[in-house]
Design an enzyme around this catalytic site. Structure first.
Site, PDB file in Angstrom:
ATOM      1  N   SER A   1       0.740 -21.129  -1.777  1.00 55.90           N
ATOM      2  CA  SER A   1       1.352 -20.989  -3.095  1.00 55.90           C
ATOM      3  C   SER A   1       0.374 -21.393  -4.191  1.00 55.90           C
ATOM      4  O   SER A   1      -0.840 -21.453  -3.981  1.00 55.90           O
ATOM      5  CB  SER A   1       2.634 -21.824  -3.162  1.00 55.90           C
ATOM      6  OG  SER A   1       3.380 -21.495  -4.306  1.00 55.90           O
TER       7      SER A   1
ATOM      8  N   CYS B   1      -6.088 -14.592  -0.214  1.00 59.36           N
ATOM      9  CA  CYS B   1      -7.352 -15.234  -0.577  1.00 59.36           C
ATOM     10  C   CYS B   1      -8.336 -15.291   0.587  1.00 59.36           C
ATOM     11  O   CYS B   1      -9.521 -15.573   0.395  1.00 59.36           O
ATOM     12  CB  CYS B   1      -7.094 -16.645  -1.092  1.00 59.36           C
ATOM     13  SG  CYS B   1      -6.374 -17.757   0.151  1.00 59.36           S
TER      14      CYS B   1
ATOM     15  N   GLN C   1       0.812  -1.218   0.000  1.00 53.37           N
ATOM     16  CA  GLN C   1       0.000   0.000   0.000  1.00 53.37           C
ATOM     17  C   GLN C   1       0.848   1.271   0.000  1.00 53.37           C
ATOM     18  O   GLN C   1       0.350   2.353  -0.307  1.00 53.37           O
ATOM     19  CB  GLN C   1      -0.947   0.005   1.202  1.00 53.37           C
ATOM     20  CG  GLN C   1      -2.024  -1.053   1.140  1.00 53.37           C
ATOM     21  CD  GLN C   1      -2.838  -1.122   2.423  1.00 53.37           C
ATOM     22  OE1 GLN C   1      -2.910  -2.151   3.072  1.00 53.37           O
ATOM     23  NE2 GLN C   1      -3.450  -0.018   2.794  1.00 53.37           N
TER      24      GLN C   1
END
Length: 382
Positions: A364, A87, A66
Site C-alpha cells: 500500500s 513496483c 490489459q
C-alpha cells in the site's frame, strides 16, 4: 465543450483508481478533501478487493487491466486517473527487468490508450518505488504524457517529511493536461525532493533545494512524532520497563509454547530467529522517531522487511542480553496501518489472514504523503 480545471466544481471530479489495492489512494483523496468521486476501481487481487469492499462498500473491478480498451475508458467520463502500478520491476530486491517485466505491461498499455481517447483525463497521478524515475518505463511514460499535452511535476518524498516516523520514500508523478496548469508552474518538468511546493509557501523561498536530494534526515527526525503515538498497545512499554509488565510474561510464554491466534503473543519474535538473524534486524523503541519501510514480506522474514519493536529496555547491555532481553515483537497490522496514516476506522475482514494483512499493507501507500499531493494536483492555479 471539453471540461477544464478552471470550471466551477459544483459536481465532483470523476476519478478512476487503477491498482486500487486496499484503498490507500481513495483514503488519500478523502483526507485531501477533494470533491472527487471514485467511479471505478480496478485490481486483480481478490483478497485486496475483499478489503476494499469491506471498507468502502464498493468492490473494484477484478480482472486484467490489459483487457480495457479506449471505448471502455471513455465510458467512465473520468477527469482523473490515479495509478499505483506494480513496483517489483523496479525494486532493488527484484530482478530489475523494468519494462521487460510482465508486471509493467498493463501500466504501459493503459498509458498508450491516452492518445486514443476521445475524452482523455485532465489529471494523472502515478506512485511507485524510488528507482522508477530512472527506468525506461518512466521514460516512456513521460514521452506519452508529453505528446498528450500533459505538463508534469515529479516528487520523491517520504512520510518523515510530514512528521510521521516512517522511512518510506516513494516516487510520484503529477500530470495536468494543458491548458490546465499547476499552482507552482515553476516546477514543471522537474523532480523535487521537498514537499514545500505542496504547502502553499512563497515560491521565491522554496526554489533553492527543492530539486536536490536530502543529505541527512537528522533534522526531519527532530520534527517527527515518536513511534509510541502509533502503537496499538500504548501502555505496554511502561509496564515492561518497570520489570513487571504483561508483555514480558507474554514474550516468555510465546517463545516457550506459542500463542493462540489473535493474542498479543503471536507478534513476539522467536528466540531462534533472534539468535540467527539478530545482527540483520532493525530494532526501534517506543521513543524512536524512525522505523524502516514495511514490505509485503514482513512477518514472513525479518531481514530487510521492516523494523521490530523492542518492548524491554535491557538493564545490562552485554552481548547475551542485548537482543534476547529486549523482548522483540513485530508491529501489528493495525500499527503498520497507523504508520501508513490509514484512518482509525480502516479494518480487515475476519477471513484475511495475518500474513495476508502484512502483505497487503506492504503493497500500500502512505496517506500522509499522497493526500497533500492529490490536494495540490486538484487545486486550481491562482
Amino acid at each position: 465543450m471539453e471540461e477544464s480545471l478552471g470550471m466551477g466544481q459544483d459536481k465532483p471530479w470523476r476519478v478512476l483508481e487503477f491498482y486500487s489495492g486496499i484503498g490507500g489512494m481513495r483514503y488519500s483523496l478523502i483526507r485531501a478533501k477533494v470533491n472527487g468521486e471514485v467511479v471505478e476501481a480496478f485490481d486483480i487481487n481478490n483478497i485486496a478487493n475483499d478489503v476494499y469492499e469491506y471498507n468502502f462498500g464498493h468492490r473494484p473491478c477484478q480482472g486484467n487491466i490489459q483487457t480495457l480498451n479506449a471505448a471502455d475508458l471513455d465510458g467512465y467520463h473520468a477527469h482523473a486517473w490515479l495509478l499505483s502500478p506494480p513496483c517489483q520491476p523496479y525494486t532493488r530486491q527484484g530482478l530489475q527487468k523494468d519494462s521487460a517485466d510482465a508486471r509493467a505491461t498493463s501500466f504501459l498499455q493503459i498509458l498508450e490508450l491516452i492518445p486514443k481517447l476521445s475524452q482523455p483525463p485532465l489529471m494523472i497521478f502515478v506512485e511507485n518505488v524510488v528507482g522508477f524515475e530512472t527506468s525506461d518505463t518512466h521514460k516512456r511514460m513521460i514521452e506519452i504524457l508529453g505528446k498528450a499535452f500533459f505538463v508534469t511535476q515529479e516528487f520523491i518524498i517520504s512520510p518523515l517529511q510530514f512528521g510521521v516516523p516512517y522511512s518510506r520514500p516513494r516516487y510520484f508523478c503529477l500530470g495536468k493536461r494543458r491548458p490546465s496548469s499547476f499552482k507552482n508552474p515553476f516546477f514543471n518538468s522537474q523532480l523535487l525532493f521537498d514537499p514545500s511546493p505542496l504547502l502553499e509557501h512563497d515560491t521565491d523561498n522554496m526554489v533553492n533545494g527543492c530539486n536536490k536530494p536530502l543529505e541527512s534526515y537528522d533534522q526531519l527526525l527532530e520534527t517527527c512524532e515518536p513511534i509510541e503515538n502509533f502503537l496499538e498497545f500504548k501502555n505496554s512499554g511502561n509496564q515492561v520497563d518497570k520489570g513487571s509488565g504483561f508483555l514480558h510474561s507474554a514474550c516468555v510464554s510465546a517463545n516457550a509454547s506459542g500463542s493462540d491466534k489473535g493474542s498479543q503473543g503471536q507478534y513476539f519474535v522467536p528466540l531462534s530467529l533472534i539468535e540467527r538473524w539478530g545482527n540483520a534486524m532493525d530494532i526501534v523503541y517506543p521513543d524512536s522517531k524512525r522505523c524502516c519501510c514495511f514490505t509485503k514480506s514482513y512477518y514472513r522474514y525479518v531481514k530487510g522487511t521492516g523494523s521490530l519493536l523492542a518492548t524491554v529496555q535491557p538493564k545490562r547491555m552485554d552481548k547475551e542480553s542485548l537482543l534476547e532481553g529486549q523482548c522483540l515483537r513485530y508491529f501489528t497490522p493495525r500499527e503498520v496501518a497507523n504508520l501508513h496514516s490509514f484512518p482509525k476506522d480502516f479494518c480487515f475482514p475476519q477471513h484475511v489472514s495475518l500474513r495476508q494483512r502484512y502483505a497487503l499493507l506492504g503493497n500500500s501507500l502512505s496517506v500522509a504523503v499522497v493526500a497533500p499531493l492529490l490536494k495540490y494536483l486538484f487545486a486550481e492555479p491562482l
